[in-house]
Design a protein around this motif. Sequence first.
Motif, PDB file in Angstrom:
ATOM      1  N   UNK A 125       0.851  -1.445   0.140  1.00 42.01           N
ATOM      2  CA  UNK A 125      -0.069   0.040  -0.019  1.00 42.01           C
ATOM      3  C   UNK A 125       0.643   1.340   0.144  1.00 42.01           C
ATOM      4  N   UNK A 126       1.924   1.383   0.936  1.00 43.14           N
ATOM      5  CA  UNK A 126       2.626   2.573   0.924  1.00 43.14           C
ATOM      6  C   UNK A 126       3.421   2.877  -0.585  1.00 43.14           C
ATOM      7  N   UNK A 127       3.985   1.832  -1.307  1.00 37.87           N
ATOM      8  CA  UNK A 127       4.498   1.993  -2.481  1.00 37.87           C
ATOM      9  C   UNK A 127       3.452   2.527  -3.411  1.00 37.87           C
ATOM     10  N   UNK A 128       2.300   1.634  -3.501  1.00 37.58           N
ATOM     11  CA  UNK A 128       1.245   2.192  -3.988  1.00 37.58           C
ATOM     12  C   UNK A 128       1.073   3.800  -4.004  1.00 37.58           C
ATOM     13  N   UNK A 129       0.632   4.093  -2.866  1.00 36.37           N
ATOM     14  CA  UNK A 129       0.228   5.616  -2.457  1.00 36.37           C
ATOM     15  C   UNK A 129       1.594   6.564  -3.040  1.00 36.37           C
ATOM     16  N   UNK A 130       2.694   5.929  -2.810  1.00 37.30           N
ATOM     17  CA  UNK A 130       3.942   6.818  -3.488  1.00 37.30           C
ATOM     18  C   UNK A 130       3.767   6.826  -4.837  1.00 37.30           C
ATOM     19  N   UNK A 131       3.149   5.974  -5.774  1.00 39.45           N
ATOM     20  CA  UNK A 131       3.384   5.923  -7.203  1.00 39.45           C
ATOM     21  C   UNK A 131       1.968   6.784  -7.416  1.00 39.45           C
ATOM     22  N   UNK A 132       1.068   6.676  -6.435  1.00 37.68           N
ATOM     23  CA  UNK A 132      -0.430   7.505  -7.149  1.00 37.68           C
ATOM     24  C   UNK A 132      -0.226   8.996  -6.737  1.00 37.68           C
ATOM     25  N   UNK A 133       0.627   9.116  -5.815  1.00 37.64           N
ATOM     26  CA  UNK A 133       0.976  10.520  -5.623  1.00 37.64           C
ATOM     27  C   UNK A 133       1.641  11.369  -6.783  1.00 37.64           C
ATOM     28  N   UNK A 134       2.560  10.435  -7.313  1.00 39.19           N
ATOM     29  CA  UNK A 134       3.488  10.932  -8.542  1.00 39.19           C
ATOM     30  C   UNK A 134       2.337  10.928  -9.709  1.00 39.19           C
ATOM     31  N   UNK A 135       1.621  10.208  -9.679  1.00 32.55           N
ATOM     32  CA  UNK A 135       0.390  10.159 -10.625  1.00 32.55           C
ATOM     33  C   UNK A 135      -0.283  11.173 -10.655  1.00 32.55           C
ATOM     34  N   UNK A 136      -0.767  11.669  -9.337  1.00 31.87           N
ATOM     35  CA  UNK A 136      -1.505  12.997  -9.305  1.00 31.87           C
ATOM     36  C   UNK A 136      -0.814  14.169  -9.475  1.00 31.87           C
ATOM     37  N   UNK A 137       0.467  14.275  -9.409  1.00 33.45           N
ATOM     38  CA  UNK A 137       1.497  15.579  -9.434  1.00 33.45           C
ATOM     39  C   UNK A 137       1.552  15.743 -11.073  1.00 33.45           C
ATOM     40  N   UNK A 138       1.730  14.530 -11.688  1.00 36.40           N
ATOM     41  CA  UNK A 138       1.827  14.719 -13.295  1.00 36.40           C
ATOM     42  C   UNK A 138       0.392  15.076 -13.776  1.00 36.40           C
ATOM     43  N   UNK A 139      -0.578  14.614 -13.257  1.00 37.24           N
ATOM     44  CA  UNK A 139      -2.130  15.003 -13.760  1.00 37.24           C
ATOM     45  C   UNK A 139      -2.184  16.645 -13.703  1.00 37.24           C
ATOM     46  N   UNK A 140      -1.705  16.926 -12.426  1.00 42.30           N
ATOM     47  CA  UNK A 140      -1.799  18.272 -12.300  1.00 42.30           C
ATOM     48  C   UNK A 140      -1.102  19.291 -12.994  1.00 42.30           C
ATOM     49  N   UNK A 141       0.258  18.776 -13.338  1.00 39.07           N
ATOM     50  CA  UNK A 141       1.393  19.492 -14.273  1.00 39.07           C
ATOM     51  C   UNK A 141       0.549  19.426 -15.548  1.00 39.07           C
ATOM     52  N   UNK A 142       0.017  18.519 -15.937  1.00 35.10           N
ATOM     53  CA  UNK A 142      -0.579  18.478 -17.200  1.00 35.10           C
ATOM     54  C   UNK A 142      -1.838  19.105 -17.600  1.00 35.10           C
ATOM     55  N   UNK A 143      -2.419  19.711 -16.413  1.00 37.33           N
ATOM     56  CA  UNK A 143      -3.796  20.294 -16.552  1.00 37.33           C
ATOM     57  C   UNK A 143      -4.748  19.517 -16.475  1.00 37.33           C
ATOM     58  N   UNK A 144      -4.541  18.279 -15.913  1.00 38.93           N
ATOM     59  CA  UNK A 144      -5.745  17.268 -15.739  1.00 38.93           C
ATOM     60  C   UNK A 144      -6.327  17.190 -14.455  1.00 38.93           C
ATOM     61  N   UNK A 145      -6.796  18.204 -13.857  1.00 37.39           N
ATOM     62  CA  UNK A 145      -7.321  18.608 -12.725  1.00 37.39           C
ATOM     63  C   UNK A 145      -8.382  17.639 -12.171  1.00 37.39           C
TER      64      UNK A 145
END
Length: 163
Positions: A125-145
Amino acid sequence: VDTQIKLALALGQQKKVDEAIPQIQEAIALKPDFAPAHVLLAGALSDQGKKEEAIASLTKARDLFKTQGKTDALAETTLNLAVLLGQQQKLDESIAESKEAIRLKPDSAKAYYVLALALSTQGKKQEAIQNLTKTQELLKTQGKTEEADKIAQVIKQLGEQKQ
């Protein structure tokens, strides 16, 4: 080869997968190093539920793209392979392919998401959350709010499961 591929695509769009597959196979027989035909075959086989054969076709396509130095197609095919492997519960392989997709295309939110899914399924779960957090950051950067907000909800749910 172009004729077989065009016919296969038309048949595929008409949901005539059984008729498309022989056309794709003929194209591959004529030009075995034409990686897109292997990708097309993998999709058709997957649609038929022939996941192992689809994995083999995607693996062949990935290897061809790698040999041919086609990085964008390689990254996309590697990620599609990771998804298919995950669907087959081949989680270690899915994780390895996801990490390779990330190496090839570090700004791929989908690659981090696929990696997170496999890790979560493994109970990491912890590794999954870390990768989901990165997913979220990238989506925000790409304007996919909107998509980033959905990932935030998934992170919250996973965090609650940990306790």
